[in-house]
Write a protein that holds these residues in place. Structure first.
Motif, PDB file in Angstrom:
ATOM      1  N   ARG A   1      -2.823  12.608   7.850  1.00 11.19           N
ATOM      2  CA  ARG A   1      -4.174  13.141   7.678  1.00 11.19           C
ATOM      3  C   ARG A   1      -5.199  12.063   7.331  1.00 11.19           C
ATOM      4  O   ARG A   1      -6.397  12.307   7.433  1.00 11.19           O
ATOM      5  CB  ARG A   1      -4.167  14.198   6.571  1.00 11.19           C
ATOM      6  CG  ARG A   1      -3.298  15.400   6.871  1.00 11.19           C
ATOM      7  CD  ARG A   1      -3.169  16.289   5.646  1.00 11.19           C
ATOM      8  NE  ARG A   1      -2.269  17.421   5.899  1.00 11.19           N
ATOM      9  CZ  ARG A   1      -1.756  18.195   4.939  1.00 11.19           C
ATOM     10  NH1 ARG A   1      -2.067  17.957   3.669  1.00 11.19           N
ATOM     11  NH2 ARG A   1      -0.944  19.186   5.252  1.00 11.19           N
ATOM     12  N   THR A   2      -4.727  10.906   6.878  1.00 13.36           N
ATOM     13  CA  THR A   2      -5.645   9.875   6.401  1.00 13.36           C
ATOM     14  C   THR A   2      -5.286   8.524   7.005  1.00 13.36           C
ATOM     15  O   THR A   2      -4.167   8.308   7.488  1.00 13.36           O
ATOM     16  CB  THR A   2      -5.584   9.750   4.864  1.00 13.36           C
ATOM     17  OG1 THR A   2      -4.295   9.234   4.486  1.00 13.36           O
ATOM     18  CG2 THR A   2      -5.825  11.096   4.189  1.00 13.36           C
ATOM     19  N   ASP A   3      -6.235   7.604   6.945  1.00 14.31           N
ATOM     20  CA  ASP A   3      -5.975   6.244   7.409  1.00 14.31           C
ATOM     21  C   ASP A   3      -4.880   5.587   6.574  1.00 14.31           C
ATOM     22  O   ASP A   3      -4.063   4.817   7.107  1.00 14.31           O
ATOM     23  CB  ASP A   3      -7.252   5.411   7.329  1.00 14.31           C
ATOM     24  CG  ASP A   3      -8.277   5.821   8.389  1.00 14.31           C
ATOM     25  OD1 ASP A   3      -7.878   6.437   9.395  1.00 14.31           O
ATOM     26  OD2 ASP A   3      -9.480   5.529   8.191  1.00 14.31           O
ATOM     27  N   ALA A   4      -4.835   5.886   5.273  1.00 12.63           N
ATOM     28  CA  ALA A   4      -3.806   5.310   4.410  1.00 12.63           C
ATOM     29  C   ALA A   4      -2.420   5.775   4.831  1.00 12.63           C
ATOM     30  O   ALA A   4      -1.455   4.994   4.808  1.00 12.63           O
ATOM     31  CB  ALA A   4      -4.069   5.673   2.949  1.00 12.63           C
TER      32      ALA A   4
ATOM     33  N   ALA B   1       2.665   2.763   9.868  1.00 15.15           N
ATOM     34  CA  ALA B   1       2.707   1.500  10.613  1.00 15.15           C
ATOM     35  C   ALA B   1       3.674   0.515   9.971  1.00 15.15           C
ATOM     36  O   ALA B   1       4.365  -0.229  10.679  1.00 15.15           O
ATOM     37  CB  ALA B   1       1.310   0.891  10.701  1.00 15.15           C
ATOM     38  N   VAL B   2       3.737   0.504   8.650  1.00 14.09           N
ATOM     39  CA  VAL B   2       4.691  -0.380   7.967  1.00 14.09           C
ATOM     40  C   VAL B   2       6.118  -0.052   8.409  1.00 14.09           C
ATOM     41  O   VAL B   2       6.920  -0.947   8.704  1.00 14.09           O
ATOM     42  CB  VAL B   2       4.542  -0.251   6.437  1.00 14.09           C
ATOM     43  CG1 VAL B   2       5.644  -1.016   5.726  1.00 14.09           C
ATOM     44  CG2 VAL B   2       3.174  -0.756   5.989  1.00 14.09           C
TER      45      VAL B   2
ATOM     46  N   PHE C   1       4.505  11.663   0.458  1.00 13.33           N
ATOM     47  CA  PHE C   1       4.494  11.590   1.921  1.00 13.33           C
ATOM     48  C   PHE C   1       4.294  10.157   2.413  1.00 13.33           C
ATOM     49  O   PHE C   1       5.054   9.653   3.255  1.00 13.33           O
ATOM     50  CB  PHE C   1       3.401  12.506   2.477  1.00 13.33           C
ATOM     51  CG  PHE C   1       3.293  12.510   3.976  1.00 13.33           C
ATOM     52  CD1 PHE C   1       4.280  13.094   4.758  1.00 13.33           C
ATOM     53  CD2 PHE C   1       2.200  11.937   4.611  1.00 13.33           C
ATOM     54  CE1 PHE C   1       4.183  13.108   6.149  1.00 13.33           C
ATOM     55  CE2 PHE C   1       2.092  11.940   5.997  1.00 13.33           C
ATOM     56  CZ  PHE C   1       3.078  12.531   6.767  1.00 13.33           C
ATOM     57  N   ALA C   2       3.295   9.458   1.888  1.00 11.99           N
ATOM     58  CA  ALA C   2       3.046   8.086   2.337  1.00 11.99           C
ATOM     59  C   ALA C   2       4.199   7.168   1.975  1.00 11.99           C
ATOM     60  O   ALA C   2       4.541   6.257   2.744  1.00 11.99           O
ATOM     61  CB  ALA C   2       1.737   7.557   1.738  1.00 11.99           C
TER      62      ALA C   2
ATOM     63  N   LEU D   1      -1.328   3.762  16.554  1.00 13.97           N
ATOM     64  CA  LEU D   1      -1.703   3.722  15.144  1.00 13.97           C
ATOM     65  C   LEU D   1      -2.849   2.750  14.888  1.00 13.97           C
ATOM     66  O   LEU D   1      -3.516   2.828  13.848  1.00 13.97           O
ATOM     67  CB  LEU D   1      -0.489   3.321  14.293  1.00 13.97           C
ATOM     68  CG  LEU D   1       0.580   4.392  14.097  1.00 13.97           C
ATOM     69  CD1 LEU D   1       1.871   3.771  13.570  1.00 13.97           C
ATOM     70  CD2 LEU D   1       0.079   5.471  13.139  1.00 13.97           C
ATOM     71  N   GLY D   2      -3.061   1.808  15.815  1.00 15.85           N
ATOM     72  CA  GLY D   2      -4.123   0.840  15.646  1.00 15.85           C
ATOM     73  C   GLY D   2      -3.833  -0.194  14.582  1.00 15.85           C
ATOM     74  O   GLY D   2      -4.746  -0.691  13.917  1.00 15.85           O
TER      75      GLY D   2
END
Length: 305
Positions: free
Chosen positions: A249-252, A258-259, A157-158, A287-288
């Motif tokens: 679900r996670t900051d990662a 964001a990338v 997913f990431a 997204l910060g």
């Protein structure tokens, strides 16, 4: 195992003005070593001689089904129309300007059988060919650091949020995955990024390091229209990015998204799609993950719009 006991594989062959390339594409289906195939030929209201070619092949191969759409509805709706009438355990979305190499289906079915039951899609390497069918290069470049772009298998997913690495024509999808997603999102102008995002949330992907497909490069192909002035797909990309944000679900995972958004923002400004650039900037704010360059690009898009 008899032919009938093998998993049924559906090939949805989507055609829109592919007359020049159509015979080679359809011959590549006929040339598959895998015997248990369901083939649906779909013409999305072509204006060239594609229909007559499709009719000729359908008449010569009665087990194939020919679906002639009365108006152009785009890839997502055309695929869903055929998918809803199909039965295969695995499904290939096959653009008829591309070519399936003879072992494509057999190799992908074997990969599914090796993979985890949670595998929703197998993809592989491809040869990129020109209009005359001459090899340009492979999708994955062999380097001292390994394959580039770097493929990913398992829970990806990431990976699919952050970067492009899948050669779309090489995808074979599990029917259960497509059914869970409700098929393609028909409100979008293109399908692959959205499928990758939604499918990889709950399903694994499997990379097969084999060349199984030839992807055609020509001026009318979808890939040639992206990242240009008035990009017809950018609005869909932004919508998928917002879908992805809701699935993170996670900051990662948010950092990975964001990338992607930073890349899309640079391209939007480069090609003067300033309204879309502002939307991407606003997404980065949510997204910060704003960098100084992002702030500069956002400001420029607002000033020159």
């Amino acid at each position: 195992m008899s032919d009938a006991e093998l998993p049924l594989v559906t090939i949805v062959a989507l055609c829109y003005n592919h007359a020049r390339f159509l015979p080679q594409a359809l011959d590549s289906i006929l040339g598959q070593s895998y015997p248990n195939l369901e083939v649906l030929l779909v013409d999305d209201a072509s204006t060239d001689s594609s229909v007559s070619i499709l009719q000729r092949y359908a008449a010569a191969t009665p087990q194939w089904r020919l679906l002639l759409l009365p108006e152009n509805v785009g890839n997502c709706r055309a695929f869903n129309y055929a998918f809803r009438q199909s039965a295969g355990e695995f499904v290939i979305d096959f653009a008829t300007d591309d070519v399936l190499l003879p072992q494509r289906v057999a190799q992908h079915v074997a990969a599914f059988q090796r993979a985890d039951p949670a595998c929703g899609m197998v993809y592989s390497d491809a040869e990129l060919i020109d209009e005359e069918g001459q090899l340009v290069r492979r999708h994955f470049r062999r380097t001292a650091q390994g394959l580039q772009p770097r493929p990913a298998s398992g829970w990806v997913f990431a990976d699919v949020l952050a970067r492009y690495f899948i050669s779309t024509p090489t995808m074979t999808m599990r029917r259960a995955t497509l059914e869970q997603l409700g098929g393609y999102d028909e409100t979008l102008a293109y399908e692959d990024f959205d499928f990758w995002v939604r499918a990889s949330r709950d399903w694994q992907f499997y990379f097969l390091d084999e060349v199984t497909t030839q992807k055609r490069l020509h001026p009318q192909s979808m890939s040639k229209k992206g990242y240009r002035p008035h990009d017809p797909y950018l609005a869909s990309t932004i919508r998928v990015c917002y879908k992805a944000l809701a699935l993170c679900r996670t900051d990662a995972e948010r950092a990975a998204l964001a990338v992607r958004v930073q890349w899309e923002l640079r391209q939007a400004v480069r090609w003067r799609n300033y309204s879309e650039a502002q939307q991407l900037y606003q997404l980065l704010q949510q997204l910060g993950h704003l960098r100084p360059l992002d702030r500069l690009l956002g400001l420029w898009a607002r000033i020159v719009r």
